[in-house]
Design a protein around this motif. Sequence first.
Motif, PDB file in Angstrom:
ATOM      1  N   ALA A  34      71.882  26.043  21.891  1.00 52.56           N
ATOM      2  CA  ALA A  34      73.160  25.852  22.591  1.00 52.56           C
ATOM      3  C   ALA A  34      73.291  26.849  23.734  1.00 52.56           C
ATOM      4  CB  ALA A  34      74.324  25.993  21.622  1.00 52.56           C
ATOM      5  N   ARG A  35      72.920  28.106  23.480  1.00 58.07           N
ATOM      6  CA  ARG A  35      72.989  29.118  24.546  1.00 58.07           C
ATOM      7  C   ARG A  35      72.073  28.743  25.709  1.00 58.07           C
ATOM      8  NH1 ARG A  35      73.181  32.804  20.423  1.00 58.07           N
ATOM      9  NH2 ARG A  35      70.936  33.196  20.555  1.00 58.07           N
ATOM     10  N   ARG A  36      70.877  28.287  25.387  1.00 56.58           N
ATOM     11  CA  ARG A  36      69.924  27.897  26.439  1.00 56.58           C
ATOM     12  C   ARG A  36      70.496  26.754  27.277  1.00 56.58           C
ATOM     13  NH1 ARG A  36      67.062  28.790  30.458  1.00 56.58           N
ATOM     14  NH2 ARG A  36      65.363  27.372  30.824  1.00 56.58           N
ATOM     15  N   PHE A  37      71.080  25.767  26.609  1.00 53.65           N
ATOM     16  CA  PHE A  37      71.664  24.646  27.334  1.00 53.65           C
ATOM     17  C   PHE A  37      72.785  25.132  28.252  1.00 53.65           C
ATOM     18  CE2 PHE A  37      74.698  21.132  27.759  1.00 53.65           C
ATOM     19  CZ  PHE A  37      73.872  20.234  28.409  1.00 53.65           C
ATOM     20  N   GLU A  38      73.631  26.013  27.752  1.00 55.14           N
ATOM     21  CA  GLU A  38      74.724  26.519  28.565  1.00 55.14           C
ATOM     22  C   GLU A  38      74.208  27.303  29.775  1.00 55.14           C
ATOM     23  OE1 GLU A  38      76.994  28.435  25.362  1.00 55.14           O
ATOM     24  OE2 GLU A  38      78.627  27.068  25.913  1.00 55.14           O
ATOM     25  N   GLN A  39      73.054  27.937  29.633  1.00 56.52           N
ATOM     26  CA  GLN A  39      72.471  28.685  30.746  1.00 56.52           C
ATOM     27  C   GLN A  39      72.011  27.769  31.875  1.00 56.52           C
ATOM     28  OE1 GLN A  39      69.341  30.855  28.827  1.00 56.52           O
ATOM     29  NE2 GLN A  39      70.676  32.507  28.149  1.00 56.52           N
ATOM     30  N   VAL A  40      71.586  26.562  31.538  1.00 57.93           N
ATOM     31  CA  VAL A  40      71.014  25.682  32.562  1.00 57.93           C
ATOM     32  C   VAL A  40      71.923  24.540  32.994  1.00 57.93           C
ATOM     33  CG1 VAL A  40      68.666  26.212  31.805  1.00 57.93           C
ATOM     34  CG2 VAL A  40      69.793  24.161  30.922  1.00 57.93           C
ATOM     35  N   ILE A  41      73.051  24.341  32.334  1.00 57.65           N
ATOM     36  CA  ILE A  41      73.882  23.158  32.583  1.00 57.65           C
ATOM     37  C   ILE A  41      74.350  23.055  34.032  1.00 57.65           C
ATOM     38  CG2 ILE A  41      76.041  24.236  31.807  1.00 57.65           C
ATOM     39  CD1 ILE A  41      75.023  20.564  31.334  1.00 57.65           C
ATOM     40  N   ASP A  42      74.643  24.153  34.663  1.00 54.60           N
ATOM     41  CA  ASP A  42      75.180  24.090  36.028  1.00 54.60           C
ATOM     42  C   ASP A  42      74.143  24.398  37.106  1.00 54.60           C
ATOM     43  OD1 ASP A  42      77.767  23.352  35.278  1.00 54.60           O
ATOM     44  OD2 ASP A  42      78.283  25.433  34.829  1.00 54.60           O
ATOM     45  N   ARG A  43      72.899  24.527  36.727  1.00 56.92           N
ATOM     46  CA  ARG A  43      71.860  24.823  37.726  1.00 56.92           C
ATOM     47  C   ARG A  43      71.636  23.634  38.634  1.00 56.92           C
ATOM     48  NH1 ARG A  43      67.247  28.191  34.484  1.00 56.92           N
ATOM     49  NH2 ARG A  43      68.580  29.962  34.043  1.00 56.92           N
ATOM     50  N   GLU A  44      71.261  23.954  39.850  1.00 61.13           N
ATOM     51  CA  GLU A  44      70.933  22.929  40.830  1.00 61.13           C
ATOM     52  C   GLU A  44      69.583  23.261  41.425  1.00 61.13           C
ATOM     53  OE1 GLU A  44      74.029  22.381  43.677  1.00 61.13           O
ATOM     54  OE2 GLU A  44      75.573  22.262  42.151  1.00 61.13           O
ATOM     55  N   GLY A  45      69.027  22.332  42.145  1.00 60.82           N
ATOM     56  CA  GLY A  45      67.773  22.578  42.825  1.00 60.82           C
ATOM     57  C   GLY A  45      66.616  21.853  42.162  1.00 60.82           C
ATOM     58  N   VAL A  46      65.441  22.127  42.688  1.00 62.46           N
ATOM     59  CA  VAL A  46      64.228  21.460  42.231  1.00 62.46           C
ATOM     60  C   VAL A  46      64.001  21.767  40.753  1.00 62.46           C
ATOM     61  CG1 VAL A  46      61.735  21.310  42.538  1.00 62.46           C
ATOM     62  CG2 VAL A  46      63.221  21.575  44.533  1.00 62.46           C
ATOM     63  N   GLY A  47      63.832  20.725  39.984  1.00 57.64           N
ATOM     64  CA  GLY A  47      63.534  20.880  38.567  1.00 57.64           C
ATOM     65  C   GLY A  47      64.727  21.112  37.664  1.00 57.64           C
ATOM     66  N   ALA A  48      65.910  21.261  38.237  1.00 59.86           N
ATOM     67  CA  ALA A  48      67.096  21.570  37.424  1.00 59.86           C
ATOM     68  C   ALA A  48      67.429  20.443  36.450  1.00 59.86           C
ATOM     69  CB  ALA A  48      68.289  21.873  38.325  1.00 59.86           C
ATOM     70  N   GLU A  49      67.340  19.212  36.913  1.00 60.72           N
ATOM     71  CA  GLU A  49      67.670  18.080  36.041  1.00 60.72           C
ATOM     72  C   GLU A  49      66.707  18.006  34.856  1.00 60.72           C
ATOM     73  OE1 GLU A  49      68.332  13.263  36.187  1.00 60.72           O
ATOM     74  OE2 GLU A  49      68.406  14.397  38.053  1.00 60.72           O
ATOM     75  N   ALA A  50      65.436  18.216  35.121  1.00 62.20           N
ATOM     76  CA  ALA A  50      64.439  18.208  34.045  1.00 62.20           C
ATOM     77  C   ALA A  50      64.684  19.357  33.079  1.00 62.20           C
ATOM     78  CB  ALA A  50      63.032  18.293  34.628  1.00 62.20           C
ATOM     79  N   GLU A  51      65.063  20.504  33.608  1.00 60.92           N
ATOM     80  CA  GLU A  51      65.345  21.664  32.763  1.00 60.92           C
ATOM     81  C   GLU A  51      66.554  21.406  31.867  1.00 60.92           C
ATOM     82  OE1 GLU A  51      65.474  26.499  33.357  1.00 60.92           O
ATOM     83  OE2 GLU A  51      65.899  25.219  35.076  1.00 60.92           O
ATOM     84  N   ARG A  52      67.580  20.787  32.433  1.00 54.79           N
ATOM     85  CA  ARG A  52      68.763  20.434  31.630  1.00 54.79           C
ATOM     86  C   ARG A  52      68.394  19.430  30.556  1.00 54.79           C
ATOM     87  NH1 ARG A  52      71.209  20.530  36.725  1.00 54.79           N
ATOM     88  NH2 ARG A  52      71.051  18.276  36.908  1.00 54.79           N
ATOM     89  N   GLY A  53      67.596  18.446  30.926  1.00 51.81           N
ATOM     90  CA  GLY A  53      67.172  17.435  29.959  1.00 51.81           C
ATOM     91  C   GLY A  53      66.370  18.031  28.818  1.00 51.81           C
ATOM     92  N   LYS A  54      65.493  18.942  29.158  1.00 48.26           N
ATOM     93  CA  LYS A  54      64.668  19.603  28.141  1.00 48.26           C
ATOM     94  C   LYS A  54      65.548  20.433  27.204  1.00 48.26           C
ATOM     95  CE  LYS A  54      60.694  22.667  27.667  1.00 48.26           C
ATOM     96  NZ  LYS A  54      59.693  23.470  28.377  1.00 48.26           N
ATOM     97  N   ALA A  55      66.489  21.174  27.769  1.00 50.05           N
ATOM     98  CA  ALA A  55      67.382  22.005  26.957  1.00 50.05           C
ATOM     99  C   ALA A  55      68.274  21.136  26.068  1.00 50.05           C
ATOM    100  CB  ALA A  55      68.227  22.912  27.850  1.00 50.05           C
TER     101      ALA A  55
END
Length: 76
Positions: A34-55
């Motif tokens: 949950a903490r990891r997901f919260e860290q990446v939820i608002d990220r933008e830029g290259v690879g951010a969507e994939a990172e959110r999906g993975k988390a």
Amino acid sequence: SSARSAAAATTWSAAQAHLGLVLCMAKQVCEAEARRFEQVIDREGVGAEAERGKAFGAMQGCLTKYAAAQREAAAK
């Protein structure tokens, strides 16, 4: 059409509700995920969507394992 936009808004609201529920449950039993997901939820830029999906996938996977362990324990 307004019906299509209303349906899209309903779908978006349902997706947000699902996300909120998964995150709420994960905060209780899958804290690291949950903490990891919260860290990446608002990220933008290259690879951010994939990172959110993975988390999010890791968070859901943890909840699935937790539920399976609970079912197994209850069956004993």
